[in-house]
Enzyme design. Structure first.
Site, PDB file in Angstrom:
ATOM      1  N   GLU A  86       3.801   4.222   5.951  1.00 22.52           N
ATOM      2  CA  GLU A  86       2.571   3.411   5.828  1.00 22.52           C
ATOM      3  C   GLU A  86       1.512   4.188   5.063  1.00 22.52           C
ATOM      4  O   GLU A  86       1.453   5.409   5.139  1.00 22.52           O
ATOM      5  CB  GLU A  86       2.021   3.138   7.240  1.00 22.52           C
ATOM      6  CG  GLU A  86       2.142   1.721   7.736  1.00 22.52           C
ATOM      7  CD  GLU A  86       1.113   0.757   7.147  1.00 22.52           C
ATOM      8  OE1 GLU A  86       0.824   0.826   5.931  1.00 22.52           O
ATOM      9  OE2 GLU A  86       0.607  -0.070   7.909  1.00 22.52           O
ATOM     10  N   ASP A  87       0.648   3.477   4.380  1.00 21.98           N
ATOM     11  CA  ASP A  87      -0.446   4.145   3.670  1.00 21.98           C
ATOM     12  C   ASP A  87      -1.476   4.699   4.648  1.00 21.98           C
ATOM     13  O   ASP A  87      -1.898   5.845   4.551  1.00 21.98           O
ATOM     14  CB  ASP A  87      -1.110   3.196   2.655  1.00 21.98           C
ATOM     15  CG  ASP A  87      -1.477   1.831   3.241  1.00 21.98           C
ATOM     16  OD1 ASP A  87      -1.301   1.608   4.459  1.00 21.98           O
ATOM     17  OD2 ASP A  87      -1.955   0.976   2.469  1.00 21.98           O
ATOM     18  N   THR A 143      -1.157  -3.003  12.949  1.00 19.77           N
ATOM     19  CA  THR A 143       0.023  -3.190  12.086  1.00 19.77           C
ATOM     20  C   THR A 143       1.199  -2.388  12.622  1.00 19.77           C
ATOM     21  O   THR A 143       2.316  -2.900  12.741  1.00 19.77           O
ATOM     22  CB  THR A 143      -0.298  -2.743  10.633  1.00 19.77           C
ATOM     23  OG1 THR A 143      -1.460  -3.439  10.201  1.00 19.77           O
ATOM     24  CG2 THR A 143       0.862  -3.020   9.702  1.00 19.77           C
ATOM     25  N   ARG A 165      -5.248   0.132  -6.849  1.00 22.71           N
ATOM     26  CA  ARG A 165      -4.053   0.776  -6.289  1.00 22.71           C
ATOM     27  C   ARG A 165      -3.543   1.888  -7.205  1.00 22.71           C
ATOM     28  O   ARG A 165      -2.869   2.813  -6.761  1.00 22.71           O
ATOM     29  CB  ARG A 165      -2.918  -0.242  -6.107  1.00 22.71           C
ATOM     30  CG  ARG A 165      -3.181  -1.305  -5.055  1.00 22.71           C
ATOM     31  CD  ARG A 165      -1.888  -2.065  -4.777  1.00 22.71           C
ATOM     32  NE  ARG A 165      -2.112  -3.315  -4.068  1.00 22.71           N
ATOM     33  CZ  ARG A 165      -2.209  -3.438  -2.745  1.00 22.71           C
ATOM     34  NH1 ARG A 165      -2.118  -2.377  -1.987  1.00 22.71           N
ATOM     35  NH2 ARG A 165      -2.380  -4.612  -2.185  1.00 22.71           N
ATOM     36  N   ASP A 184      -5.779  -0.672  -1.865  1.00 23.17           N
ATOM     37  CA  ASP A 184      -6.517  -1.606  -2.719  1.00 23.17           C
ATOM     38  C   ASP A 184      -7.842  -2.045  -2.116  1.00 23.17           C
ATOM     39  O   ASP A 184      -8.104  -1.885  -0.926  1.00 23.17           O
ATOM     40  CB  ASP A 184      -5.682  -2.874  -2.931  1.00 23.17           C
ATOM     41  CG  ASP A 184      -5.662  -3.769  -1.681  1.00 23.17           C
ATOM     42  OD1 ASP A 184      -5.402  -3.240  -0.578  1.00 23.17           O
ATOM     43  OD2 ASP A 184      -5.941  -4.971  -1.801  1.00 23.17           O
ATOM     44  N   PHE A 233     -14.055   3.237   3.976  1.00 14.65           N
ATOM     45  CA  PHE A 233     -13.069   2.392   3.313  1.00 14.65           C
ATOM     46  C   PHE A 233     -12.603   3.095   2.041  1.00 14.65           C
ATOM     47  O   PHE A 233     -13.411   3.438   1.181  1.00 14.65           O
ATOM     48  CB  PHE A 233     -13.650   1.017   2.980  1.00 14.65           C
ATOM     49  CG  PHE A 233     -12.593   0.071   2.506  1.00 14.65           C
ATOM     50  CD1 PHE A 233     -11.774  -0.582   3.416  1.00 14.65           C
ATOM     51  CD2 PHE A 233     -12.404  -0.152   1.152  1.00 14.65           C
ATOM     52  CE1 PHE A 233     -10.773  -1.440   2.984  1.00 14.65           C
ATOM     53  CE2 PHE A 233     -11.407  -1.011   0.705  1.00 14.65           C
ATOM     54  CZ  PHE A 233     -10.587  -1.655   1.626  1.00 14.65           C
ATOM     55  N   ASP A 246      -4.987   2.671  10.935  1.00 21.08           N
ATOM     56  CA  ASP A 246      -6.410   2.392  11.159  1.00 21.08           C
ATOM     57  C   ASP A 246      -6.565   1.919  12.609  1.00 21.08           C
ATOM     58  O   ASP A 246      -6.600   2.729  13.532  1.00 21.08           O
ATOM     59  CB  ASP A 246      -6.837   1.362  10.110  1.00 21.08           C
ATOM     60  CG  ASP A 246      -8.320   1.056  10.101  1.00 21.08           C
ATOM     61  OD1 ASP A 246      -9.110   1.937  10.475  1.00 21.08           O
ATOM     62  OD2 ASP A 246      -8.696  -0.063   9.711  1.00 21.08           O
ATOM     63  N   THR A 247      -6.622   0.615  12.838  1.00 21.25           N
ATOM     64  CA  THR A 247      -6.724   0.131  14.215  1.00 21.25           C
ATOM     65  C   THR A 247      -5.420   0.344  14.991  1.00 21.25           C
ATOM     66  O   THR A 247      -5.429   0.403  16.218  1.00 21.25           O
ATOM     67  CB  THR A 247      -7.039  -1.379  14.246  1.00 21.25           C
ATOM     68  OG1 THR A 247      -5.961  -2.077  13.620  1.00 21.25           O
ATOM     69  CG2 THR A 247      -8.339  -1.686  13.538  1.00 21.25           C
ATOM     70  N   GLY A 248      -4.301   0.415  14.268  1.00 19.96           N
ATOM     71  CA  GLY A 248      -3.000   0.547  14.926  1.00 19.96           C
ATOM     72  C   GLY A 248      -2.311  -0.793  15.153  1.00 19.96           C
ATOM     73  O   GLY A 248      -1.173  -0.832  15.630  1.00 19.96           O
ATOM     74  N   LYS A 292      -7.116   7.148  10.450  1.00 18.47           N
ATOM     75  CA  LYS A 292      -8.529   7.043  10.849  1.00 18.47           C
ATOM     76  C   LYS A 292      -8.562   6.928  12.367  1.00 18.47           C
ATOM     77  O   LYS A 292      -8.631   5.816  12.903  1.00 18.47           O
ATOM     78  CB  LYS A 292      -9.143   5.760  10.278  1.00 18.47           C
ATOM     79  CG  LYS A 292      -9.514   5.774   8.832  1.00 18.47           C
ATOM     80  CD  LYS A 292     -10.271   4.478   8.533  1.00 18.47           C
ATOM     81  CE  LYS A 292     -10.247   4.105   7.096  1.00 18.47           C
ATOM     82  NZ  LYS A 292     -10.762   2.756   6.844  1.00 18.47           N
ATOM     83  N   GLY A 319       0.783  -1.239   0.000  1.00 18.42           N
ATOM     84  CA  GLY A 319       0.000   0.000   0.000  1.00 18.42           C
ATOM     85  C   GLY A 319       0.805   1.273   0.000  1.00 18.42           C
ATOM     86  O   GLY A 319       0.360   2.286  -0.529  1.00 18.42           O
TER      87      GLY A 319
HETATM   88  P1  5GP Z   1      -4.291  -1.264  10.990  1.00 19.33           P
HETATM   89  O1  5GP Z   1      -3.401  -2.412  11.322  1.00 19.33           O
HETATM   90  O2  5GP Z   1      -3.825   0.086  11.512  1.00 19.33           O
HETATM   91  O3  5GP Z   1      -5.714  -1.545  11.313  1.00 19.33           O
HETATM   92  O4  5GP Z   1      -4.387  -1.182   9.436  1.00 19.33           O
HETATM   93  C1  5GP Z   1      -3.394  -0.870   8.605  1.00 19.33           C
HETATM   94  C2  5GP Z   1      -3.656  -1.542   7.270  1.00 19.33           C
HETATM   95  O5  5GP Z   1      -5.048  -1.853   7.050  1.00 19.33           O
HETATM   96  C3  5GP Z   1      -3.286  -0.597   6.172  1.00 19.33           C
HETATM   97  O6  5GP Z   1      -1.919  -0.671   5.865  1.00 19.33           O
HETATM   98  C4  5GP Z   1      -4.174  -1.068   5.042  1.00 19.33           C
HETATM   99  O7  5GP Z   1      -3.546  -2.126   4.382  1.00 19.33           O
HETATM  100  C5  5GP Z   1      -5.413  -1.590   5.727  1.00 19.33           C
HETATM  101  N1  5GP Z   1      -6.503  -0.592   5.720  1.00 19.33           N
HETATM  102  C6  5GP Z   1      -7.031   0.062   6.760  1.00 19.33           C
HETATM  103  N2  5GP Z   1      -8.002   0.909   6.381  1.00 19.33           N
HETATM  104  C7  5GP Z   1      -8.085   0.796   5.035  1.00 19.33           C
HETATM  105  C8  5GP Z   1      -8.897   1.434   4.035  1.00 19.33           C
HETATM  106  O8  5GP Z   1      -9.764   2.292   4.265  1.00 19.33           O
HETATM  107  N3  5GP Z   1      -8.674   1.046   2.749  1.00 19.33           N
HETATM  108  C9  5GP Z   1      -7.746   0.120   2.406  1.00 19.33           C
HETATM  109  N4  5GP Z   1      -7.630  -0.165   1.116  1.00 19.33           N
HETATM  110  N5  5GP Z   1      -6.959  -0.494   3.315  1.00 19.33           N
HETATM  111  C10 5GP Z   1      -7.127  -0.153   4.620  1.00 19.33           C
END
Ligand code: 5GP
Length: 175
Positions: free
Chosen positions: A97-98, A105, A163, A157, A150, A101-103, A129, A42
């Site tokens: 990172e792209d 990763t 992408r 993607d 989303f 979200d939840t944190g 987010k 991403g």
């Molecule tokens: P986390 O681990 O912070 O929840 O999420 C990070 C990963 O979730 C991002 O690197 C991405 O791959 C995926 N992700 C989270 N939100 C989105 C979204 O709105 N769209 C897409 N395409 N991927 C997301």
């Protein structure tokens, strides 16, 4: 653009946000070198544009993780599928990172990379987010805070598609 897409951030807005982060990193690491570590797949477009906005001695590396779950939701388990190849000890590392979200990763990668004993570890996320956070983490550099939608495009993607869209779009399956 497919009919079920709505532009959230245009390519011009994205370019402005990327330039702003590039200036911040250039200022924060003035006179030093940095290793940009992109999270595949991403962040590849973000990293390539960001790198050109950083006026420092910079090198690249890449890391890849898989998070289990449905195509739109992470299930909370992150697994390393490709590690960096550069030694990070005593280096300035910027994880790129792209989206945060939840944190989950970032929490996983932070622990993994801190174990390599970098001199500094900073985290750049193009999108954030905050309403979705499950872990107490935040990025050092953020392009844009976005609502709980989303999004696809500019590296992001849905089932590996979209992408290559130049804008960041809200994607809904049912419109
Ligand atoms: P986390 O681990 O912070 O929840 O999420 C990070 C990963 O979730 C991002 O690197 C991405 O791959 C995926 N992700 C989270 N939100 C989105 C979204 O709105 N769209 C897409 N395409 N991927 C997301």
């Amino acid at each position: 653009m497919p009919h079920n897409m709505k532009i959230l951030l245009s390519r011009t807005q994205i370019a402005d946000g990327v330039a702003r982060i590039g200036q911040q990193i250039t200022r924060d690491f003035a006179g030093e070198s940095v290793i940009l570590v992109g999270v595949l797949k991403g962040a590849c477009l973000f990293l390539s544009d960001l790198a050109r906005q950083i006026e420092l001695d910079a090198t690249f590396d890449f890391i890849a993780v898989r998070s289990y779950g449905t195509q739109k939701e992470s299930a909370g388990e992150v697994q390393l599928i490709k590690d960096v190849t550069t030694p990070l000890e005593d280096k300035n590392v910027v994880l790129v990172e792209d989206i945060l979200d939840t944190g989950l990763t970032f929490s996983f990668l932070r622990k993994l990379l801190l174990a390599r004993k970098p001199r500094t570890l900073k985290f750049a996320a193009l999108l954030d987010k905050p309403s979705r956070r499950q872990m107490p983490v935040q990025a050092d550099y953020v392009g844009f805070q976005i609502p709980d939608e989303f999004v696809v495009g500019y590296g992001l993607d849905y089932a590996e598609r979209f992408r290559n869209l130049p804008d960041i779009c809200v994607f809904s399956e049912d419109r």
